[in-house]
Motif scaffolding. Sequence first.
Motif, short mmCIF file in Angstrom:
data_model
loop_
_atom_site.label_atom_id
_atom_site.label_comp_id
_atom_site.label_asym_id
_atom_site.label_seq_id
_atom_site.Cartn_x
_atom_site.Cartn_y
_atom_site.Cartn_z
N GLN A 314 0.84 -1.20 0.00
CA GLN A 314 0.00 0.00 0.00
C GLN A 314 0.88 1.25 0.00
O GLN A 314 1.77 1.39 0.83
N LYS A 315 0.65 2.17 -0.95
CA LYS A 315 1.32 3.47 -0.99
C LYS A 315 2.84 3.34 -1.03
O LYS A 315 3.58 4.19 -0.53
N SER A 316 3.34 2.27 -1.65
CA SER A 316 4.77 1.99 -1.63
C SER A 316 5.59 3.03 -2.39
O SER A 316 6.79 3.18 -2.14
N ASP A 317 4.96 3.76 -3.33
CA ASP A 317 5.69 4.79 -4.06
C ASP A 317 6.08 5.96 -3.17
O ASP A 317 6.96 6.75 -3.53
N PHE A 318 5.44 6.11 -2.02
CA PHE A 318 5.65 7.26 -1.16
C PHE A 318 6.47 6.94 0.09
O PHE A 318 7.09 7.84 0.66
N ILE A 319 6.43 5.70 0.55
CA ILE A 319 7.00 5.36 1.86
C ILE A 319 8.48 5.06 1.71
O ILE A 319 8.87 4.07 1.07
N ASP A 320 9.31 5.91 2.30
CA ASP A 320 10.74 5.81 2.11
C ASP A 320 11.45 6.47 3.29
O ASP A 320 10.98 7.50 3.80
N ALA A 321 12.58 5.90 3.70
CA ALA A 321 13.30 6.46 4.84
C ALA A 321 13.76 7.89 4.58
O ALA A 321 13.83 8.71 5.50
N ASP A 322 14.06 8.22 3.32
CA ASP A 322 14.57 9.56 3.01
C ASP A 322 13.52 10.64 3.21
O ASP A 322 13.88 11.80 3.46
N SER A 323 12.24 10.29 3.09
CA SER A 323 11.18 11.29 3.25
C SER A 323 10.39 11.11 4.54
O SER A 323 9.40 11.81 4.77
N ALA A 324 10.83 10.21 5.39
CA ALA A 324 10.04 9.81 6.55
C ALA A 324 10.01 10.83 7.67
O ALA A 324 9.29 10.64 8.66
N GLN A 325 10.76 11.92 7.52
CA GLN A 325 10.67 13.00 8.50
C GLN A 325 10.12 14.28 7.88
O GLN A 325 10.07 15.33 8.54
N ASP A 326 9.69 14.23 6.63
CA ASP A 326 9.07 15.39 5.99
C ASP A 326 7.76 15.72 6.70
O ASP A 326 6.92 14.84 6.91
N ALA A 327 7.59 16.98 7.06
CA ALA A 327 6.36 17.46 7.72
C ALA A 327 6.07 16.72 9.01
O ALA A 327 4.92 16.59 9.41
N MET A 328 7.12 16.27 9.69
CA MET A 328 6.93 15.67 11.02
C MET A 328 6.60 16.77 12.01
O MET A 328 7.42 17.65 12.27
N PRO A 329 5.40 16.77 12.60
CA PRO A 329 4.96 17.92 13.40
C PRO A 329 5.25 17.82 14.88
O PRO A 329 4.99 18.77 15.62
N ILE A 330 5.74 16.67 15.35
CA ILE A 330 5.94 16.47 16.78
C ILE A 330 7.31 15.88 17.03
O ILE A 330 8.00 15.43 16.12
N ASP A 331 7.72 15.86 18.30
CA ASP A 331 9.02 15.31 18.66
C ASP A 331 9.08 13.83 18.34
O ASP A 331 8.11 13.08 18.55
N LEU A 332 10.25 13.39 17.86
CA LEU A 332 10.45 11.98 17.58
C LEU A 332 10.63 11.19 18.86
O LEU A 332 11.21 11.69 19.84
N HIS A 333 10.16 9.95 18.84
CA HIS A 333 10.49 9.01 19.91
C HIS A 333 11.99 8.71 19.81
O HIS A 333 12.55 8.61 18.72
N ALA A 334 12.64 8.55 20.95
CA ALA A 334 14.08 8.31 20.96
C ALA A 334 14.46 7.06 20.17
O ALA A 334 15.53 7.01 19.53
N GLY A 335 13.60 6.04 20.16
CA GLY A 335 13.89 4.83 19.40
C GLY A 335 13.88 5.07 17.90
O GLY A 335 14.73 4.55 17.17
N ALA A 336 12.94 5.89 17.43
CA ALA A 336 12.91 6.25 16.02
C ALA A 336 14.09 7.14 15.67
O ALA A 336 14.68 7.03 14.58
N GLN A 337 14.44 8.02 16.58
CA GLN A 337 15.56 8.92 16.33
C GLN A 337 16.85 8.14 16.13
O GLN A 337 17.69 8.50 15.31
N ARG A 338 17.03 7.06 16.87
CA ARG A 338 18.21 6.21 16.68
C ARG A 338 18.31 5.73 15.23
O ARG A 338 19.39 5.72 14.64
N TYR A 339 17.17 5.32 14.68
CA TYR A 339 17.19 4.81 13.31
C TYR A 339 17.47 5.90 12.31
O TYR A 339 18.32 5.74 11.42
N PHE A 340 16.78 7.03 12.40
CA PHE A 340 16.90 8.07 11.38
C PHE A 340 18.17 8.91 11.53
O PHE A 340 18.52 9.64 10.62
N GLU A 341 18.86 8.81 12.65
CA GLU A 341 20.15 9.47 12.77
C GLU A 341 21.18 8.77 11.89
O GLU A 341 22.16 9.36 11.50
#
Length: 341
Positions: A314-341
Amino acid sequence: MGPRIRRRAFIAASGTTGIAAFAGCIGEDAEDQEDDQEGGDDGGGGDIGEADPDADGQILSWHAGGTSGTYYPLSGDFKAIVEEHTPHGLQVQSTGASVENVGSLSREDAHFALIQNDIAHFAATGTGIDEFEGEEVSNLRGVATLYPETIHIVTQSGSDIESIDDLEGASVNTGDLGSGTQVNALQILDTAGIGSGDFTEQNADFETAADQLRDGDVDASFVVGGWPVGSVEELATTDDISLIELPSDLSEEIQSEAEWFASDTVPAGTYDGIDEDVETVSVQAMIATHDGVDEDIVEEVTTAIFDNTDDIGQKSDFIDADSAQDAMPIDLHAGAQRYFE
């Protein structure tokens, strides 16, 4: 941490009804939902399969949306990925989606949920809509943004509803009461100069809205979801439908009033009978969690999903690590931050 939407308040009296249902549920005990719906994606009820953790894993609760939208089948994709690549089992629950899911996260009744980025912003900041003033959801955390949730305004082809101005005096389904869809619909109508007393509001899930359009019980319906939305697709196979286009000046005004909106297009051919591109706006679907979820678990789930996006149907054309913080409106969970760092 990726780009974040600007903190611009959008105070609209016509938007208050959608939030009232959520504001009242903060801190209350969770209740069983036998007839679940989705708003931001709407519809249905039930769970996807059984959670299947390994001996050293946990059963994680994932709140999705209704069965006729995008959240529910996409969550099924995530379930398969997480259970293959982590020791954890994922229990996917059909819900009323964005607004209801924020309530579940605030009470820690779910580990993860899919919500709209505008609803996340409202909840985390306690701003934007009157009923959120002073009602910040301080434990809400972001994981990733996923794909555009496109605003569809659906009518019967050949009706008198040819533009958004024609919705004045009409009967309009704005989505389930308290859903993200209703919030978006009321924001857009208000910006277009159509207040709550200028039309007859109906509230129902996407499948019911499709039946209402088919039977002539409503003149138009707002549907918010990644195209193609199943209920709209099904309606278009049996009835001639039309999608109302938002003119560029209104689109720009909507985005200036509420900057979590972005320009979007429903491409020609997405639905039967829609032969030209339809210009509209969208919000972003996102994965959210709360700060009580263990950092290792959030990192494991995030890693599994974004290291295996080829397995998403589903929606595979859009879901990508490179765009996964675009328009993120709230603080990241520390566990997610580990991955995207």
